[in-house]
Design a protein around this motif. Structure first.
Motif, PDB file in Angstrom:
ATOM      1  N   UNK A 247       0.570  -0.984  -0.099  1.00 29.56           N
ATOM      2  CA  UNK A 247       0.073   0.560   0.218  1.00 29.56           C
ATOM      3  C   UNK A 247       0.934   1.059  -0.169  1.00 29.56           C
ATOM      4  N   UNK A 248       1.946   0.933   0.641  1.00 31.46           N
ATOM      5  CA  UNK A 248       2.485   2.430   1.208  1.00 31.46           C
ATOM      6  C   UNK A 248       4.095   2.711   0.122  1.00 31.46           C
ATOM      7  N   UNK A 249       3.984   1.985  -0.545  1.00 32.33           N
ATOM      8  CA  UNK A 249       5.508   1.521  -1.263  1.00 32.33           C
ATOM      9  C   UNK A 249       5.798   0.842  -2.618  1.00 32.33           C
ATOM     10  N   UNK A 250       4.531   0.877  -2.423  1.00 27.39           N
ATOM     11  CA  UNK A 250       4.181  -0.364  -4.482  1.00 27.39           C
ATOM     12  C   UNK A 250       4.451   0.066  -5.418  1.00 27.39           C
ATOM     13  N   UNK A 251       4.300   1.394  -5.582  1.00 30.44           N
ATOM     14  CA  UNK A 251       4.403   2.151  -6.481  1.00 30.44           C
ATOM     15  C   UNK A 251       6.133   2.436  -7.061  1.00 30.44           C
ATOM     16  N   UNK A 252       7.321   1.554  -5.601  1.00 28.62           N
ATOM     17  CA  UNK A 252       8.491   1.885  -5.910  1.00 28.62           C
ATOM     18  C   UNK A 252       8.999   0.724  -6.816  1.00 28.62           C
ATOM     19  N   UNK A 253       8.483  -0.394  -5.940  1.00 23.12           N
ATOM     20  CA  UNK A 253       8.867  -1.620  -5.875  1.00 23.12           C
ATOM     21  C   UNK A 253       9.205  -1.877  -7.651  1.00 23.12           C
ATOM     22  N   UNK A 254       9.888  -2.526  -7.631  1.00 24.70           N
ATOM     23  CA  UNK A 254      11.405  -2.817  -9.078  1.00 24.70           C
ATOM     24  C   UNK A 254      11.343  -4.096  -8.995  1.00 24.70           C
ATOM     25  N   UNK A 255      11.007  -5.076  -8.206  1.00 23.28           N
ATOM     26  CA  UNK A 255      11.957  -6.550  -7.791  1.00 23.28           C
ATOM     27  C   UNK A 255      10.869  -7.644  -6.497  1.00 23.28           C
ATOM     28  N   UNK A 256       9.827  -8.554  -6.485  1.00 23.58           N
ATOM     29  CA  UNK A 256       9.474  -9.377  -5.374  1.00 23.58           C
ATOM     30  C   UNK A 256      10.074 -10.504  -5.625  1.00 23.58           C
ATOM     31  N   UNK A 257      10.074 -10.996  -4.527  1.00 21.21           N
ATOM     32  CA  UNK A 257      11.030 -12.103  -3.854  1.00 21.21           C
ATOM     33  C   UNK A 257       9.531 -12.918  -3.096  1.00 21.21           C
ATOM     34  N   UNK A 258       9.272 -14.311  -3.874  1.00 23.04           N
ATOM     35  CA  UNK A 258       8.122 -14.780  -2.762  1.00 23.04           C
ATOM     36  C   UNK A 258       8.679 -16.196  -2.821  1.00 23.04           C
ATOM     37  N   UNK A 259       7.176 -17.176  -2.849  1.00 23.19           N
ATOM     38  CA  UNK A 259       7.480 -18.684  -3.075  1.00 23.19           C
ATOM     39  C   UNK A 259       6.443 -18.726  -3.778  1.00 23.19           C
ATOM     40  N   UNK A 260       6.123 -20.052  -3.604  1.00 20.60           N
ATOM     41  CA  UNK A 260       4.899 -20.683  -4.622  1.00 20.60           C
ATOM     42  C   UNK A 260       4.173 -20.284  -3.582  1.00 20.60           C
ATOM     43  N   UNK A 261       3.605 -20.626  -2.600  1.00 20.43           N
ATOM     44  CA  UNK A 261       3.186 -21.080  -1.478  1.00 20.43           C
ATOM     45  C   UNK A 261       2.429 -19.677  -1.216  1.00 20.43           C
ATOM     46  N   UNK A 262       3.665 -18.716  -1.013  1.00 25.92           N
ATOM     47  CA  UNK A 262       3.225 -17.017  -0.646  1.00 25.92           C
ATOM     48  C   UNK A 262       2.662 -16.253  -2.229  1.00 25.92           C
ATOM     49  N   UNK A 263       3.325 -16.501  -2.803  1.00 23.07           N
ATOM     50  CA  UNK A 263       2.552 -16.035  -4.298  1.00 23.07           C
ATOM     51  C   UNK A 263       2.334 -14.545  -4.760  1.00 23.07           C
ATOM     52  N   UNK A 264       2.156 -13.590  -5.450  1.00 20.79           N
ATOM     53  CA  UNK A 264       1.704 -12.712  -5.345  1.00 20.79           C
ATOM     54  C   UNK A 264       0.686 -12.369  -6.117  1.00 20.79           C
ATOM     55  N   UNK A 265      -0.521 -11.570  -5.948  1.00 23.89           N
ATOM     56  CA  UNK A 265      -1.800 -11.665  -6.043  1.00 23.89           C
ATOM     57  C   UNK A 265      -1.460 -10.531  -7.814  1.00 23.89           C
ATOM     58  N   UNK A 266      -2.406 -10.326  -8.832  1.00 19.89           N
ATOM     59  CA  UNK A 266      -3.009 -10.615  -9.701  1.00 19.89           C
ATOM     60  C   UNK A 266      -3.000  -8.626  -8.957  1.00 19.89           C
ATOM     61  N   UNK A 267      -3.893  -8.351  -7.954  1.00 23.10           N
ATOM     62  CA  UNK A 267      -4.024  -7.037  -7.911  1.00 23.10           C
ATOM     63  C   UNK A 267      -2.384  -6.144  -7.256  1.00 23.10           C
ATOM     64  N   UNK A 268      -1.814  -7.024  -7.307  1.00 20.17           N
ATOM     65  CA  UNK A 268      -0.985  -6.427  -6.004  1.00 20.17           C
ATOM     66  C   UNK A 268       0.272  -6.419  -7.430  1.00 20.17           C
TER      67      UNK A 268
END
Length: 311
Positions: free
Chosen positions: A40-61
């Motif tokens: 919410x606060x810094x999403x507009x600046x993020x260049x890379x996301x590190x996650x895993x299969x269980x944690x994932x990353x959503x389309x909304x994010x």
């Protein structure tokens, strides 16, 4: 020169956070609350996301990160990473394929030996003063039939270890592998009916949900053992609990659950069950290799070079 902003959604050791911070500004958000706040606060600046299969990353994010150019998963799994949304945006994606294969294969065999030889129960019996004459005989593995469901890199290593135990090895895959010397079965049910021990090593996701269901367990039979080191969603937990309770399957050893991170309540009071908390791919060596692979993929990404393990 400003370092790219990297959002990490998974647990990382202090040493690995320090390593990543050499080249990236690190936002560390391993909890749900931290994740929501940072997006919410810094999403507009993020260049890379590190996650895993269980944690994932959503389309909304992904939509909340207009500058995101790389989404990477530690480990081989990426079933909860919104790949369609990433690809629509031209966001590169990578995983940690190959970085923890040996660790997972070792753990699969630890689980198989533990459930077939009843190691946890025999450990408790010994501590309680029960000698072997009062315990039921347990089968051994040599000469038995090992079925591997999913002959990817991890499945192949599990199968290779089976040969060292002088087992017959068969497998089911989406298609026959021309480079595999093991017997191929064209359905999960046919493999389950043939084998004594069925080890699940498939990817997760909608395509493999409840691939091991009541019918497959019925064909595995009252002398058959199930091991799952893939994803909890691949096995129908309720069907497994019923089969174990009614003696229609001999035992099960699971590292992954549909209820993660909560334990599978349906299985907790059943004999012949061995459980570990999704640690098959976790060892110091495997985690080091996963982080190193991620950093090399990220370096290549920003240098305009091909990724080592693109999804």
């Amino acid at each position: 020169m400003n370092r790219p902003l990297l959002l990490a959604l998974v647990h990382l050791s202090e040493a690995h956070r320090e390593l990543i911070s050499r080249d990236y500004e690190l936002l560390y958000a391993p909890s749900a609350a931290e994740r929501e706040s940072q997006v919410r606060e810094r999403g507009g600046e993020v260049r890379v996301v590190l996650t895993n299969g269980t944690t994932g990353l959503t389309a909304a994010e992904i939509d909340a990160m207009p500058r995101l150019t790389l989404a990477s998963a530690l480990g081989a799994g990426y079933e909860n990473l919104a790949l369609d949304a990433a690809r629509q945006r031209g966001i590169a994606a990578s995983n940690g394929a190959g970085s923890n294969d040996d660790c997972v294969a070792d753990h699969a065999w630890a689980l198989l030996l533990a459930v077939v030889r009843a190691i946890p129960a025999q450990d408790r019996a010994c501590r309680d003063g029960l000698w072997r004459d009062r315990l039921p005989l347990r089968p051994h593995l040599a000469g038995k039939r090992l079925g591997v469901l999913g002959l990817g890199t991890i499945g192949r290593k599990i199968a290779r270890r089976g040969l060292a135990f002088e087992m017959q090895v068969g497998y089911h895959n989406r298609s026959r592998r021309n480079d595999a010397e093991h017997a191929y079965f064209d359905s999960v049910g046919a493999l389950a009916e043939w084998c004594d021990c069925l080890v699940v090593a498939t990817p997760g996701g909608a395509g493999t949900r409840h691939l091991v269901d009541a019918q497959v367990l019925e064909r595995l039979g009252p002398h058959g053992y199930l091991v799952n080191i893939a994803r909890g969603s691949v096995v129908d937990t309720a069907a497994l609990a019923q089969a174990l309770r009614e003696g229609r399957v001999a035992g099960a050893a699971l590292d992954v659950y549909e209820s993660e991170p909560q334990p599978p309540l349906e299985l907790l009071d059943l004999p012949g069950v061995v459980l570990t908390p999704h640690v098959a791919g976790w060892s110091p060596e495997a985690i080091d290799a996963s982080v190193s692979l991620f950093l090399e993929n990220a370096r290549r990404h920003f240098a305009g070079e091909p990724l080592l393990t693109p999804i």
